[in-house]
Scaffold this motif. Structure first.
Motif, PDB file in Angstrom:
ATOM      1  N   ARG A   1       0.851  -1.192   0.000  1.00  0.00           N
ATOM      2  CA  ARG A   1       0.000   0.000   0.000  1.00  0.00           C
ATOM      3  C   ARG A   1       0.884   1.238   0.000  1.00  0.00           C
ATOM      4  N   VAL A   2       0.555   2.171  -0.892  1.00  0.00           N
ATOM      5  CA  VAL A   2       1.306   3.419  -1.017  1.00  0.00           C
ATOM      6  C   VAL A   2       0.356   4.566  -0.734  1.00  0.00           C
ATOM      7  N   LYS A   3       0.778   5.444   0.180  1.00  0.00           N
ATOM      8  CA  LYS A   3      -0.022   6.618   0.534  1.00  0.00           C
ATOM      9  C   LYS A   3       0.475   7.801  -0.292  1.00  0.00           C
ATOM     10  N   TYR A   4      -0.454   8.445  -0.999  1.00  0.00           N
ATOM     11  CA  TYR A   4      -0.131   9.609  -1.815  1.00  0.00           C
ATOM     12  C   TYR A   4      -0.786  10.839  -1.204  1.00  0.00           C
ATOM     13  N   ALA A   5      -0.076  11.966  -1.266  1.00  0.00           N
ATOM     14  CA  ALA A   5      -0.603  13.246  -0.824  1.00  0.00           C
ATOM     15  C   ALA A   5      -0.263  14.269  -1.894  1.00  0.00           C
ATOM     16  N   GLU A   6      -1.277  15.046  -2.321  1.00  0.00           N
ATOM     17  CA  GLU A   6      -1.068  16.000  -3.410  1.00  0.00           C
ATOM     18  C   GLU A   6      -1.862  17.273  -3.160  1.00  0.00           C
ATOM     19  N   GLY A   7      -1.336  18.359  -3.700  1.00  0.00           N
ATOM     20  CA  GLY A   7      -2.016  19.649  -3.655  1.00  0.00           C
ATOM     21  C   GLY A   7      -1.025  20.757  -3.379  1.00  0.00           C
ATOM     22  N   TYR A   8      -1.438  21.990  -3.679  1.00  0.00           N
ATOM     23  CA  TYR A   8      -0.612  23.165  -3.430  1.00  0.00           C
ATOM     24  C   TYR A   8       0.764  23.043  -4.080  1.00  0.00           C
ATOM     25  N   GLY A   9       0.829  22.340  -5.221  1.00  0.00           N
ATOM     26  CA  GLY A   9       2.098  22.164  -5.913  1.00  0.00           C
ATOM     27  C   GLY A   9       3.016  21.119  -5.300  1.00  0.00           C
ATOM     28  N   VAL A  10       2.483  20.294  -4.417  1.00  0.00           N
ATOM     29  CA  VAL A  10       3.266  19.279  -3.709  1.00  0.00           C
ATOM     30  C   VAL A  10       2.723  17.902  -4.045  1.00  0.00           C
ATOM     31  N   THR A  11       3.612  16.939  -4.256  1.00  0.00           N
ATOM     32  CA  THR A  11       3.229  15.538  -4.430  1.00  0.00           C
ATOM     33  C   THR A  11       4.159  14.687  -3.581  1.00  0.00           C
ATOM     34  N   ARG A  12       3.570  13.797  -2.781  1.00  0.00           N
ATOM     35  CA  ARG A  12       4.371  12.910  -1.937  1.00  0.00           C
ATOM     36  C   ARG A  12       3.852  11.489  -2.062  1.00  0.00           C
ATOM     37  N   ALA A  13       4.763  10.526  -1.905  1.00  0.00           N
ATOM     38  CA  ALA A  13       4.402   9.108  -1.885  1.00  0.00           C
ATOM     39  C   ALA A  13       5.180   8.448  -0.762  1.00  0.00           C
ATOM     40  N   LYS A  14       4.485   7.603   0.004  1.00  0.00           N
ATOM     41  CA  LYS A  14       5.144   6.916   1.111  1.00  0.00           C
ATOM     42  C   LYS A  14       4.545   5.528   1.265  1.00  0.00           C
ATOM     43  N   ALA A  15       5.410   4.556   1.425  1.00  0.00           N
ATOM     44  CA  ALA A  15       4.962   3.184   1.637  1.00  0.00           C
ATOM     45  C   ALA A  15       4.313   3.062   3.011  1.00  0.00           C
ATOM     46  N   GLU A  16       3.261   2.253   3.099  1.00  0.00           N
ATOM     47  CA  GLU A  16       2.588   1.996   4.369  1.00  0.00           C
ATOM     48  C   GLU A  16       3.541   1.249   5.291  1.00  0.00           C
ATOM     49  N   TYR A  17       3.771   1.790   6.468  1.00  0.00           N
ATOM     50  CA  TYR A  17       4.741   1.233   7.407  1.00  0.00           C
ATOM     51  C   TYR A  17       4.475  -0.244   7.697  1.00  0.00           C
ATOM     52  N   GLU A  18       3.235  -0.600   7.989  1.00  0.00           N
ATOM     53  CA  GLU A  18       2.929  -1.986   8.357  1.00  0.00           C
ATOM     54  C   GLU A  18       3.310  -2.960   7.241  1.00  0.00           C
ATOM     55  N   ASP A  19       3.088  -2.558   5.984  1.00  0.00           N
ATOM     56  CA  ASP A  19       3.462  -3.421   4.864  1.00  0.00           C
ATOM     57  C   ASP A  19       4.974  -3.585   4.773  1.00  0.00           C
ATOM     58  N   VAL A  20       5.708  -2.489   4.913  1.00  0.00           N
ATOM     59  CA  VAL A  20       7.171  -2.538   4.834  1.00  0.00           C
ATOM     60  C   VAL A  20       7.727  -3.377   5.985  1.00  0.00           C
ATOM     61  N   ALA A  21       7.192  -3.178   7.185  1.00  0.00           N
ATOM     62  CA  ALA A  21       7.659  -3.941   8.343  1.00  0.00           C
ATOM     63  C   ALA A  21       7.394  -5.433   8.154  1.00  0.00           C
ATOM     64  N   ARG A  22       6.232  -5.788   7.631  1.00  0.00           N
ATOM     65  CA  ARG A  22       5.909  -7.194   7.376  1.00  0.00           C
ATOM     66  C   ARG A  22       6.890  -7.789   6.374  1.00  0.00           C
ATOM     67  N   MET A  23       7.145  -7.068   5.290  1.00  0.00           N
ATOM     68  CA  MET A  23       8.066  -7.552   4.262  1.00  0.00           C
ATOM     69  C   MET A  23       9.486  -7.691   4.818  1.00  0.00           C
ATOM     70  N   ALA A  24       9.899  -6.758   5.666  1.00  0.00           N
ATOM     71  CA  ALA A  24      11.233  -6.831   6.266  1.00  0.00           C
ATOM     72  C   ALA A  24      11.344  -8.077   7.147  1.00  0.00           C
ATOM     73  N   ARG A  25      10.326  -8.333   7.953  1.00  0.00           N
ATOM     74  CA  ARG A  25      10.349  -9.533   8.809  1.00  0.00           C
ATOM     75  C   ARG A  25      10.382 -10.800   7.969  1.00  0.00           C
ATOM     76  N   GLU A  26       9.551 -10.842   6.914  1.00  0.00           N
ATOM     77  CA  GLU A  26       9.464 -12.044   6.084  1.00  0.00           C
ATOM     78  C   GLU A  26      10.756 -12.330   5.323  1.00  0.00           C
ATOM     79  N   THR A  27      11.490 -11.286   4.960  1.00  0.00           N
ATOM     80  CA  THR A  27      12.721 -11.476   4.189  1.00  0.00           C
ATOM     81  C   THR A  27      13.983 -11.459   5.053  1.00  0.00           C
ATOM     82  N   GLY A  28      13.836 -11.108   6.332  1.00  0.00           N
ATOM     83  CA  GLY A  28      14.989 -11.022   7.219  1.00  0.00           C
ATOM     84  C   GLY A  28      15.830  -9.777   7.001  1.00  0.00           C
ATOM     85  N   ARG A  29      15.296  -8.808   6.269  1.00  0.00           N
ATOM     86  CA  ARG A  29      16.030  -7.567   6.009  1.00  0.00           C
ATOM     87  C   ARG A  29      15.728  -6.549   7.093  1.00  0.00           C
TER      88      ARG A  29
END
Length: 150
Positions: free
Chosen positions: A101-129
């Motif tokens: 899951r990727v969270k996007y925020a846009e407006g006022y000339g700004v665009t941001r994208a950030k991976a959902e922490y819980e998904d990244v943490a799960r993937m890190a645990r599953e891969t040992g990274r």
């Protein structure tokens, strides 16, 4: 979410940390948009806490009642403020490590994208990274959410 919010403030100098934590949780469960504390000095130079609960202005009375119920404060102050916020959306992208899951925020000339922490943490645990290594590995997928997965 642009609009009008209320910041409900109270000062506390006679509550245990456990009770303060319970109060904070109760405010979030009741729908507070944000709750935070700041250390302050009160009269007679006593250390205390400024507890702030951010809510929709229409809910201010509800949160004032909750602050009075769950804390030892004798009064609550309300500050009304305008808020300017980026538009937000969440999309799911496919990665070699599973859906992200990727969270996007846009407006006022700004665009941001950030991976959902819980998904990244799960993937890190599953891969040992490490979390940092997994975040780095997923960064290229943050800008490819046009190809959504169901």
């Amino acid at each position: 979410m642009n609009g009008t919010l209320a910041e409900m403030h109270c000062t506390i100098d006679d509550m245990s940390p456990e009770v303060l934590g319970y109060a904070t949780q109760a405010l979030f469960e009741a729908g507070a948009l944000d709750v935070y504390t700041i250390p302050v000095y009160m009269k007679k130079n006593r250390p205390g806490i400024l507890l702030t609960c951010v809510c929709r202005e229409a809910d201010a009375e509800k949160f004032a009642a909750l602050l009075l119920k769950h804390t030892t404060t004798l009064g609550v102050r309300k500050t009304v403020c305008e808020t300017f916020a980026l538009d937000r959306r969440i999309e799911t992208v496919s990665t070699p490590y599973g859906p992200l899951r990727v969270k996007y925020a846009e407006g006022y000339g700004v665009t941001r994208a950030k991976a959902e922490y819980e998904d990244v943490a799960r993937m890190a645990r599953e891969t040992g990274r490490s979390l940092t290594d997994m975040t780095d590995a997923l960064t290229p997928y943050l800008h490819g959410a046009e190809e959504k997965t169901p």
